[in-house]
Design an enzyme around this catalytic site. Structure first.
Site, PDB file in Angstrom:
ATOM      1  N   GLU A  70     -14.399 -44.902  -2.788  1.00 23.98           N
ATOM      2  CA  GLU A  70     -14.577 -46.347  -2.599  1.00 23.98           C
ATOM      3  C   GLU A  70     -16.052 -46.621  -2.337  1.00 23.98           C
ATOM      4  O   GLU A  70     -16.638 -46.095  -1.387  1.00 23.98           O
ATOM      5  CB  GLU A  70     -13.724 -46.891  -1.459  1.00 23.98           C
ATOM      6  CG  GLU A  70     -13.825 -48.405  -1.333  1.00 23.98           C
ATOM      7  CD  GLU A  70     -12.726 -49.040  -0.518  1.00 23.98           C
ATOM      8  OE1 GLU A  70     -12.943 -50.159  -0.015  1.00 23.98           O
ATOM      9  OE2 GLU A  70     -11.639 -48.433  -0.379  1.00 23.98           O
ATOM     10  N   ASP A 122     -26.410 -44.992   0.471  1.00 22.60           N
ATOM     11  CA  ASP A 122     -26.367 -45.475  -0.904  1.00 22.60           C
ATOM     12  C   ASP A 122     -25.436 -44.608  -1.748  1.00 22.60           C
ATOM     13  O   ASP A 122     -25.566 -43.379  -1.773  1.00 22.60           O
ATOM     14  CB  ASP A 122     -27.793 -45.423  -1.464  1.00 22.60           C
ATOM     15  CG  ASP A 122     -27.959 -46.235  -2.721  1.00 22.60           C
ATOM     16  OD1 ASP A 122     -27.047 -46.225  -3.553  1.00 22.60           O
ATOM     17  OD2 ASP A 122     -29.015 -46.881  -2.869  1.00 22.60           O
ATOM     18  N   ASP A 144     -21.526 -57.091  -3.477  1.00 22.19           N
ATOM     19  CA  ASP A 144     -22.476 -58.193  -3.291  1.00 22.19           C
ATOM     20  C   ASP A 144     -22.722 -58.854  -4.643  1.00 22.19           C
ATOM     21  O   ASP A 144     -23.156 -58.205  -5.593  1.00 22.19           O
ATOM     22  CB  ASP A 144     -23.783 -57.640  -2.728  1.00 22.19           C
ATOM     23  CG  ASP A 144     -24.682 -58.723  -2.166  1.00 22.19           C
ATOM     24  OD1 ASP A 144     -24.695 -59.835  -2.746  1.00 22.19           O
ATOM     25  OD2 ASP A 144     -25.368 -58.461  -1.167  1.00 22.19           O
ATOM     26  N   LYS A 148     -27.985 -65.337  -7.882  1.00 22.58           N
ATOM     27  CA  LYS A 148     -29.128 -65.847  -8.632  1.00 22.58           C
ATOM     28  C   LYS A 148     -29.413 -64.954  -9.837  1.00 22.58           C
ATOM     29  O   LYS A 148     -29.380 -63.733  -9.733  1.00 22.58           O
ATOM     30  CB  LYS A 148     -30.365 -65.941  -7.742  1.00 22.58           C
ATOM     31  CG  LYS A 148     -30.222 -66.948  -6.602  1.00 22.58           C
ATOM     32  CD  LYS A 148     -31.476 -67.018  -5.768  1.00 22.58           C
ATOM     33  CE  LYS A 148     -31.310 -68.045  -4.636  1.00 22.58           C
ATOM     34  NZ  LYS A 148     -32.524 -68.127  -3.791  1.00 22.58           N
ATOM     35  N   TYR A 220     -13.214 -59.904   3.134  1.00 20.65           N
ATOM     36  CA  TYR A 220     -14.012 -60.639   2.160  1.00 20.65           C
ATOM     37  C   TYR A 220     -13.112 -61.448   1.231  1.00 20.65           C
ATOM     38  O   TYR A 220     -13.424 -62.585   0.882  1.00 20.65           O
ATOM     39  CB  TYR A 220     -14.882 -59.667   1.364  1.00 20.65           C
ATOM     40  CG  TYR A 220     -15.895 -58.951   2.211  1.00 20.65           C
ATOM     41  CD1 TYR A 220     -17.043 -59.593   2.655  1.00 20.65           C
ATOM     42  CD2 TYR A 220     -15.690 -57.634   2.605  1.00 20.65           C
ATOM     43  CE1 TYR A 220     -17.963 -58.948   3.447  1.00 20.65           C
ATOM     44  CE2 TYR A 220     -16.607 -56.978   3.407  1.00 20.65           C
ATOM     45  CZ  TYR A 220     -17.746 -57.636   3.826  1.00 20.65           C
ATOM     46  OH  TYR A 220     -18.652 -56.993   4.628  1.00 20.65           O
ATOM     47  N   GLU A 221     -12.001 -60.872   0.831  1.00 19.76           N
ATOM     48  CA  GLU A 221     -11.077 -61.624  -0.015  1.00 19.76           C
ATOM     49  C   GLU A 221     -10.459 -62.781   0.758  1.00 19.76           C
ATOM     50  O   GLU A 221     -10.315 -63.888   0.218  1.00 19.76           O
ATOM     51  CB  GLU A 221      -9.976 -60.716  -0.551  1.00 19.76           C
ATOM     52  CG  GLU A 221      -8.978 -61.489  -1.411  1.00 19.76           C
ATOM     53  CD  GLU A 221      -8.003 -60.598  -2.145  1.00 19.76           C
ATOM     54  OE1 GLU A 221      -8.400 -60.050  -3.190  1.00 19.76           O
ATOM     55  OE2 GLU A 221      -6.856 -60.452  -1.681  1.00 19.76           O
TER      56      GLU A 221
END
Length: 240
Positions: A70, A122, A144, A148, A220-221
């Site tokens: 994940e 990372d 994320d 933009k 987040y959902e």
């Protein structure tokens, strides 16, 4: 232009987002200092493994078993659910955000889950050292969105990342992507279709409108739904 190397020999890589949020509770900090060390795969960082030798997954988990990955587990709700649901599967969760790691690690210890390892950094560094074809399933859940246009190159779903991810995945392995951002859906379908690396498995609208049977909603959902955005559930297969 080639990115500069860091002092430890690693190529320059930017987390882009924040690494720290609000101050940690004392108990969370203790778990980061102790529990996390036992859960962290050794040999992922460049300082520990400058030659980028592949990880020994059997030693890492002290057993055989499929590996599920994940990428960006947030606070770990989905990762915990998957680990409970599939106790015979080995999981590695990647997350650079310290507060998310601090939320997950105490839960792993409290529940005595032995099939989760945590890379606090990372995902690209981990993908460097995973044995090719070792990942049987991968998750990218509410990454994320960088909305933009000038920031789209910072999204995880880009050609630079799909190639090492595909290399780490076994032929026929599944990649699940969940997002509430329609433009992220577009970019994901575009990028995963390049180079013959992944096949999109959708056959009907329900295949991207309805969550997977073993899905566990993340915070987040829940926020996206409260704010009127529509979740999308995309399933890809590593091309054979």
């Amino acid at each position: 232009m080639t990115a500069p190397d860091r002092s430890d020999g690693a190529p320059w890589r930017n987390f882009y987002g924040r690494r720290h949020g609000k101050a940690l509770r004392p108990g969370q900090q203790v778990h980061l200092d102790t529990t996390l060390e036992a859960l962290r795969p050794k040999g992922v960082t460049w300082a520990e493994n400058p030659e980028r030798k592949p990880l020994d997954l059997t030693t890492l988990f002290d057993r055989e078993g499929d590996l599920w990955l994940e990428i960006g587990f947030g606070s770990g709700e989905h990762l915990l659910h998957q680990a409970r649901t599939y106790p015979n599967v080995n999981f590695i969760g990647c997350e650079p955000f310290i507060n998310g790691i601090a939320a997950l690690v105490p839960r792993i210890a409290e529940e005595g889950l032995e099939n989760i390892r945590v890379h606090p950094g990372d995902a690209r560094d981990l993908l460097d050292v995973l044995t090719p074809g070792s990942v049987a399933r991968a998750f990218l859940l509410y990454p994320d969105p960088w909305p933009k246009a000038r920031h789209h190159r910072r999204r995880f779903v880009n050609p630079e990342m799909m190639e090492p991810l595909a290399r780490a995945m076994a032929k026929g392995a599944l990649l699940r992507v969940a997002t509430d951002i329609e433009d992220y859906v577009r970019q994901t379908l575009e990028v995963t279709g390049q180079g013959g690396l992944f096949d999109w498995l959708a056959e009907t609208p329900a295949d991207w409108r309805e969550p997977w049977p073993d899905w566990h909603r993340t915070r987040y959902e829940a926020k996206a739904v409260r704010e009127g955005r529509t979740p999308h559930y995309l399933t890809f297969q590593r091309a054979t």
